[in-house]
Design a protein around this motif. Structure first.
Motif, PDB file in Angstrom:
ATOM      1  N   LEU A  84      -0.377  -1.261   8.169  1.00 34.70           N
ATOM      2  CA  LEU A  84      -0.406  -0.951   6.735  1.00 34.70           C
ATOM      3  C   LEU A  84      -0.820  -2.172   5.918  1.00 34.70           C
ATOM      4  O   LEU A  84      -0.244  -3.259   6.102  1.00 34.70           O
ATOM      5  CB  LEU A  84       0.968  -0.457   6.267  1.00 34.70           C
ATOM      6  N   LEU A 140       0.133   6.665   0.776  1.00 35.03           N
ATOM      7  CA  LEU A 140      -0.385   5.400   0.271  1.00 35.03           C
ATOM      8  C   LEU A 140      -0.786   5.527  -1.200  1.00 35.03           C
ATOM      9  O   LEU A 140      -1.106   6.618  -1.677  1.00 35.03           O
ATOM     10  CB  LEU A 140      -1.611   4.971   1.084  1.00 35.03           C
ATOM     11  N   SER A 160       0.804  -1.221   0.000  1.00 36.89           N
ATOM     12  CA  SER A 160       0.000   0.000   0.000  1.00 36.89           C
ATOM     13  C   SER A 160       0.836   1.271   0.000  1.00 36.89           C
ATOM     14  O   SER A 160       0.331   2.347  -0.318  1.00 36.89           O
ATOM     15  CB  SER A 160      -0.918   0.017   1.225  1.00 36.89           C
ATOM     16  N   VAL A 161       2.112   1.169   0.344  1.00 38.98           N
ATOM     17  CA  VAL A 161       2.944   2.363   0.546  1.00 38.98           C
ATOM     18  C   VAL A 161       3.533   2.842  -0.774  1.00 38.98           C
ATOM     19  O   VAL A 161       4.236   2.105  -1.465  1.00 38.98           O
ATOM     20  CB  VAL A 161       4.068   2.084   1.555  1.00 38.98           C
TER      21      VAL A 161
END
Length: 406
Positions: free
Chosen positions: A405, A352, A337-338
């Motif tokens: 996350l 994100l 997601s990062v």
């Protein structure tokens, strides 16, 4: 029976009261805080959280720092407010100590960050008319896109955020907007009526956006060459947050007007200041600008103590060292997601990807894990714990992000 009385927990009751009676201009996380100490805060149900927002960098010294608390209570028992109609014994000492610390010639005290920005805009325009010779009513100030300098009508008028400015016009003229970080656009925008350039060294509200290396230095060169005032809004970035006393130090420059606030009181009291060289500030004369509470003895005593804590306890160097450790640990997290981890000192952000489900969901998961952070612009989480953060606490923050996350 009022429905509010049916809520079972203290937090539910207080949240219901807020929903019933409060203006809905904020969307806070559903945690109701009642106590703070150092990097920790506690809610009304007794649960402890690590504060990773620091009231948007107002609590750099940690919550309820005992030395600042002592200065506040001692001054509050003696004298709190005189107005500037009379002198007090704290303001001259704050003038001396703050100017010595920052290398400034002059300092003008205000209360909020927005007031400091408004002060700078007035000073810059007056300087433009009286010193530079700009025709009356024609002064122009250049600002950057995605800026955040406060919430007054004048300030939101040059915002590019639709949520900040929508529905609040008409706005004051005299502002040009150029892309942040683009020195060529900045140079092209400067004209004969340009009196100032107003920039954030790092854009906090926009998501901890760091400009290209050399941007601030080039802005300084352009302003000097074109006889234009450089104003740096260091209300979030200043006073140690980025690992330097002022973020301008990262590029070895000095602004003509530097704006500070937030951590200037360590979170105890609204205090802000405009730092200046003598030439620019000299355009103000008695009766032309002021504030009933600006420079009051209680504020000055608190600010003096807050500055001593920053310097004597090594918080600025700590922010640089622990911030680098935290950034490295966050960057090492393997999460699809990062998009990016960025920042300087203890002013950090995790952005994100757009399809990751949004930052609010992650902040709510972090809250359940005992960590309070806040989303900005839907997809970015800001991380700004108090500058007293130690290595083990920084590692714990990274562990919670790794678990939360997606």
């Amino acid at each position: 029976m009022n429905d509010i009385s049916l809520h079972r927990s203290p937090a539910d009751h207080l949240i219901a009261l807020e929903a019933l009676y409060g203006a809905k201009n904020y969307k806070p996380l559903d945690v109701v805080l009642t106590r703070g100490e150092g990097v920790w805060v506690w809610d009304v149900d007794g649960r402890r959280y690590m504060d990773c927002l620091s009231a948007y960098s107002a609590v750099n010294q940690g919550h309820c720092h005992p030395k600042i608390l002592q200065a506040m209570t001692e001054q509050a028992s003696r004298l709190t407010l005189t107005s500037r109609a009379f002198r007090n014994d704290q303001l001259p000492l704050l003038y001396e100590e703050l100017c010595a610390l920052t290398g400034s010639h002059k300092m003008l005290p205000m209360n909020s960050g927005a007031e400091a920005v408004e002060t700078a805009l007035k000073v810059a325009r007056k300087w433009g008319y009286e010193v530079k010779g700009v025709p009356d009513g024609q002064a122009e100030i250049i600002v950057a896109s995605e800026n955040f300098h406060g919430r007054t009508v004048a300030i939101v008028g040059f915002s590019t955020d639709p949520a900040s400015r929508g529905g609040f016009g008409p706005f004051a003229p005299g502002f040009k907007v150029v892309p942040y970080g683009d020195t060529e656009a900045l140079e092209a925008a400067i004209g004969p009526n340009t009196v100032a350039v107003l920039l954030e060294p790092i854009q906090g509200e926009a998501g901890v956006i760091i400009p290209p290396a050399g941007y601030l230095k080039r802005a300084r060169e352009l302003c000097t060459r074109e006889n234009v005032i450089l104003i740096l809004d260091e209300i979030q970035t200043g006073l140690g947050r980025t690992g330097k006393l002022l973020a301008e130090e990262h590029e070895g420059i000095e602004a003509d007007l530097t704006l500070i606030g937030k951590a200037l009181s360590g979170g105890f009291y609204p205090v802000s200041a405009v730092l200046s060289n003598s030439e620019v500030m000299s355009v103000l004369h008695p009766g032309e600008h002021g504030s009933t509470f600006g420079g009051n003895p209680l504020a000055c005593a608190v600010a003096r103590a807050a500055l001593r804590v920053l310097t004597e306890e090594g918080l600025i160097d700590n922010a640089a060292r622990v911030g680098a450790r935290l950034k490295a640990n966050l960057s090492a997290i393997d999460a699809a997601s990062v998009k990016e981890v960025r920042g300087r000192g203890l002013m950090l952000a995790v952005e994100l990807h757009r399809d990751a489900g949004g930052a609010r969901r992650v902040c709510e998961d972090l809250q359940r894990r005992g960590l309070l952070a806040k989303e900005t612009h839907e997809h970015t989480i800001r991380i700004a714990p108090p500058l007293i953060l130690d290595d083990s606490q920084a590692d714990w923050i990274a562990e919670q992000f790794a678990a939360a996350l997606p």
